[in-house]
Design an enzyme around this catalytic site. Structure first.
Site, PDB file in Angstrom:
ATOM      1  N   HIS A  29      30.160 -22.917  72.825  1.00  0.00           N
ATOM      2  CA  HIS A  29      29.602 -22.619  71.503  1.00  0.00           C
ATOM      3  C   HIS A  29      29.392 -21.127  71.211  1.00  0.00           C
ATOM      4  O   HIS A  29      29.412 -20.717  70.069  1.00  0.00           O
ATOM      5  CB  HIS A  29      28.316 -23.407  71.243  1.00  0.00           C
ATOM      6  CG  HIS A  29      27.072 -22.823  71.831  1.00  0.00           C
ATOM      7  ND1 HIS A  29      26.641 -23.134  73.097  1.00  0.00           N
ATOM      8  CD2 HIS A  29      26.162 -21.949  71.341  1.00  0.00           C
ATOM      9  CE1 HIS A  29      25.523 -22.482  73.350  1.00  0.00           C
ATOM     10  NE2 HIS A  29      25.209 -21.749  72.300  1.00  0.00           N
TER      11      HIS A  29
ATOM     12  N   GLU B 258      31.948 -16.195  69.098  1.00  0.00           N
ATOM     13  CA  GLU B 258      31.111 -15.171  68.507  1.00  0.00           C
ATOM     14  C   GLU B 258      30.870 -13.988  69.445  1.00  0.00           C
ATOM     15  O   GLU B 258      30.875 -12.844  69.019  1.00  0.00           O
ATOM     16  CB  GLU B 258      29.770 -15.769  68.090  1.00  0.00           C
ATOM     17  CG  GLU B 258      29.003 -14.736  67.325  1.00  0.00           C
ATOM     18  CD  GLU B 258      27.833 -15.318  66.571  1.00  0.00           C
ATOM     19  OE1 GLU B 258      27.469 -16.464  66.864  1.00  0.00           O
ATOM     20  OE2 GLU B 258      27.308 -14.618  65.707  1.00  0.00           O
ATOM     21  N   ASP B 259      30.670 -14.266  70.719  1.00  0.00           N
ATOM     22  CA  ASP B 259      30.210 -13.204  71.619  1.00  0.00           C
ATOM     23  C   ASP B 259      31.257 -12.687  72.601  1.00  0.00           C
ATOM     24  O   ASP B 259      30.993 -11.756  73.350  1.00  0.00           O
ATOM     25  CB  ASP B 259      29.003 -13.701  72.445  1.00  0.00           C
ATOM     26  CG  ASP B 259      27.833 -14.050  71.553  1.00  0.00           C
ATOM     27  OD1 ASP B 259      27.816 -13.548  70.415  1.00  0.00           O
ATOM     28  OD2 ASP B 259      26.964 -14.819  71.979  1.00  0.00           O
TER      29      ASP B 259
ATOM     30  N   HIS C 121      23.148 -20.791  79.888  1.00  0.00           N
ATOM     31  CA  HIS C 121      22.698 -21.256  78.565  1.00  0.00           C
ATOM     32  C   HIS C 121      23.648 -22.307  77.964  1.00  0.00           C
ATOM     33  O   HIS C 121      23.215 -23.415  77.648  1.00  0.00           O
ATOM     34  CB  HIS C 121      22.479 -20.057  77.641  1.00  0.00           C
ATOM     35  CG  HIS C 121      22.359 -20.405  76.191  1.00  0.00           C
ATOM     36  ND1 HIS C 121      21.309 -21.139  75.690  1.00  0.00           N
ATOM     37  CD2 HIS C 121      23.174 -20.153  75.135  1.00  0.00           C
ATOM     38  CE1 HIS C 121      21.485 -21.310  74.384  1.00  0.00           C
ATOM     39  NE2 HIS C 121      22.612 -20.721  74.028  1.00  0.00           N
TER      40      HIS C 121
HETATM   41 MN    MN Z   1      23.561 -20.271  71.981  1.00  0.00          MN
END
Ligand code: MN
Length: 737
Positions: free
Chosen positions: A86, A90-91, A61
């Protein structure tokens, strides 16, 4: 990469090679390539254990997003690096500090922006309006954040097929509501069109399919027309020694669909509307002259419509768009739009501001349109306390509006949205000028405030200190700044008047020796039948309230005796959570319509789209009326889902087919011949209901019985009962519980 399986490795490396090819133009030095490689390695490691819904390794992705940034938006190495990273902060375990030490400060800022706005774009998490505000505030920091976010969304839309249906609808609605307009505003024509088409594909699959098929079938007819239309022009352009290419561009599926819906035309009436685009390969110094040369050739062959000439070369649009448009009559009697531009302009048109900036150095500063717009929006967000949802709608308008260019008396150029009025111009100069504006002179002629401006107008504003903003102004201003300032000052003026009223009231109460407190306020609001206390004060100040009425109450009880009057707490609006709680469920649960176990759920069918069993539907939690069921294709659906996603419930029919359920009816009557026939006739013939059983017994001239019948829903049952009641001789008909 060590722990990926061999087959995953193959997929990942293939994707990565694709990215390297696509970013060739952006990679100028070996260091550039090394930075991309490093970002790829860091992200691939960090996302190692994650997979996408489609089953692919997650890292595919970010690679795809980076590729869109490079290939379709034309961004540089820093953006490619940030796109690869990106989702890491966050992940995964990666922190912003890691990003800064591994890559640099700029990268940290962009990733920070992307992480911050990730919740902003997810409307289901919390108050969307507030999030939206935050997102806009991040806009001016670095527009690359928004570009990468759009690339992210585009890839998610392209892979939406593997998501659940309700997610598809939600993401599709958001995309249509916000991302596509944003792409439009940033000049990313290609991205915008694809986002719209993909949204439609998931929101209205059948209609999308139908247009797609019809377009494929009519392709040959279009090609033939384009060839015969362009062949004389081609010859002449070659004769003049111009280097060029010609494209015929059809409308997108979404725009055809939109036309069919809004203009009520058929596919056959619009499928052959397209633009012919002539793209010149010409040095920057000759581009304007060459474009007009082409214009002159085209109009030698075909008669132009003088009203449809658009010169976006001399004055580019706010999003950087440059092109020369004319609409000409073809020999077959059809209007054809011809767009004339250079390669450079074409790239700007397709890739928007990203491309624009690359050329900016060569062409001097023409790109201030966007900065100008961003500054206005930022100003608005920072100084705006009005209704946030109103504000979003205003903001959305500003994404689509075309601009006009007008001048101040001193010749200063101002950009305003199309349809802006003299009053918008006044507010654009300064809020105080707007508030005091009583009229304007446009090109030295006196005009009213509502006068619509045209490009090239020169405007002088006339003010007066006695002016007070009027509610009616809101009907004609179009800029968000004017709208919010007018609303604000109307409110201020109202409060000021109400303040005077309160003083008058206070004096009156003092005379009567009544205290002003919550209870007396409540009594007074009730006595005068007004919405709230400020309104009461306002009306007092305006002399619309007869204050002597207070005395009558005081006289009745000797005083304004609150203890004798039961004080009813004014009804508070319930919060969504409370509402959901009363329904005994969580917002994320699916409601099954027609499920008896969910009887306590208070739902009704929305009047705007009146769903019937079998329709694709969703539930929407209203503040006062429980859950309303709407069809997915309800005209209000997009707005509801994107504005209030957290109030949307998944809803399914117990069976997607028309469900019948068994109901038992008890009845009594006078035993007479023929009554049985009347009942069975009513049920099977006139109402088409399937009867399961019928039991009748009679005793002393009175008979009673029960019927079991299959009905679709309660309304159907009620219909049956009320018809039965009309049968002569039957006197009691009830549903057995
Ligand atoms: Mn994304």
């Amino acid at each position: 990469m060590t722990e990926y399986s061999e087959s995953d490795k193959k997929i990942i490396l293939n994707a990565y090679k694709g990215l390297l090819r696509a970013s060739k133009h952006a990679r100028k030095t070996p260091e550039d390539t090394a930075r991309i490689r490093k970002a790829f390695n860091v992200a691939a490691d960090a996302h190692m254990s994650m997979r996408r819904k489609s089953g692919e390794p997650y890292i595919t992705h970010p690679i795809a997003v980076a590729r869109i940034c490079a290939e379709e938006i034309g961004l540089g190495v820093t953006s490619i690096v940030c796109a690869l990273l990106h989702d890491t902060v966050e992940d995964t375990e990666i922190t912003l500090e890691d990003i800064e030490s591994l890559f640099g400060e700029k990268e940290r800022q962009i990733i920070d922006g992307l992480t911050k706005i990730s919740g902003v774009f997810d409307f289901s998490t919390s108050d969307q309006a507030e999030n939206f505000r935050k997102m806009i505030l991040t806009l001016p920091d670095d527009v690359r954040v928004i570009f990468i976010k759009l690339a992210d969304r585009l890839h998610n839309m392209r892979t939406l097929g593997s998501m659940r249906r309700d997610k598809q609808l939600k993401i599709g609605s958001e995309t249509l509501f916000l991302y596509a307009p944003l792409a439009h505003r940033l000049g990313l024509y290609g991205v915008k069109t694809e986002l719209e088409d993909l949204s439609l594909k998931y929101k209205e699959p059948e209609e999308y399919q139908e247009i797609e098929t019809k377009l494929a079938k009519t392709k040959d007819v279009r090609l033939r027309f384009i060839n015969s239309f362009t062949s004389p022009i081609k010859k002449e352009l070659e004769k003049q020694g111009l280097k060029f290419s010609i494209k015929g561009r059809t409308k997108s599926i979404f725009s055809i669909w939109n036309k069919i819906k809004t203009k009520h035309v058929s596919f056959e009436e619009i499928y052959d509307i397209f633009a012919i685009r002539i793209i010149l390969d010409t040095p920057v110094s000759d581009e304007k002259a060459d474009c007009w040369k082409v214009y002159s050739i085209v109009t030698d062959y075909y008669r132009p419509n003088p009203d449809r000439l658009r010169d976006w070369i001399t004055t580019p649009r706010g999003n950087g768009y440059e092109s020369l448009h004319t609409t000409v009559m073809s020999p077959t009697g059809k209007w054809v739009e011809v767009q004339i531009r250079t390669n450079r302009m074409d790239e700007v048109a397709e890739k928007g501001l990203a491309a624009h900036w690359r050329y900016k150095e060569n062409k001097g500063d023409k790109g201030s349109g966007f900065d100008n717009w961003i500054n206005k929006i930022r100003d608005l967000v920072e100084n705006n306390n009005s209704e946030t949802l109103d504000f979003i709608d205003d903001f959305k308008l500003s994404l689509y509006a075309d601009e006009i260019y007008v001048f101040t008396p001193k010749g200063e150029l101002k950009m305003l949205p199309a349809k802006a009025t003299a009053l918008d111009f006044a507010f654009d100069i300064h809020s105080d000028v707007g508030i005091k504006c009583i009229g304007a002179k446009v090109n030295h002629k006196l005009v009213p405030l509502s006068h619509q401006l045209k490009s090239g107008d020169q405007i002088e504003i006339i003010t007066s200190n006695k002016q007070i903003p009027k509610e009616a102004w809101l009907n004609f201003v179009v800029t968000s700044k004017a709208k919010s300032k007018i609303k604000q000052s109307i409110k201020e003026a109202y409060n000021k008047i109400a303040e005077n009223g309160k003083e008058i009231l206070q004096r009156k109460l003092n005379q009567l020796k009544v205290k002003l407190n919550d209870k007396s306020i409540y009594e007074l609001v009730k006595l005068y039948n007004v919405k709230n206390f400020p309104e009461l004060n306002y009306r007092i100040a305006k002399g619309k309230i007869n204050l002597s009425k207070i005395k009558t109450i005081v006289d009745k009880g000797g005083e304004l005796n609150y203890d004798l009057v039961k004080v009813v707490e004014p009804k508070k609006e319930k919060s969504t959570e409370e509402i959901i709680k009363t329904f005994g469920g969580k917002a994320s649960e699916t409601i099954i319509l027609g499920d008896d176990s969910l009887k306590q759920v208070d739902y009704t069918f929305a009047k705007c789209c009146s769903p019937i069993p079998g329709d694709n539907v969703f539930g929407f939690i209203t503040i006062k009326d429980g859950i309303k069921i709407h069809r997915n294709n309800c005209p209000n659906a997009t707005q509801l889902m994107s504005h209030y996603a957290y109030r949307v419930l998944k809803v399914m029919w117990k069976s997607q087919k028309l469900k019948e359920f068994s109901a038992e009816i008890h009845f009594t009557g006078i035993d007479n011949f023929g009554i049985l026939h009347s009942i069975t006739d009513l049920i099977s013939n006139s109402l088409n209901i399937n009867m399961q059983s019928l039991n009748i017994g009679s005793n002393d001239g009175i008979f009673e019985g029960t019927i079991k019948a299959l009905v679709h829903d309660t309304a159907h049952l009620d219909q049956l009962i009320s018809k039965m009641k009309k049968i002569e001789g039957l006197n009691k008909v009830t549903r057995t519980s």
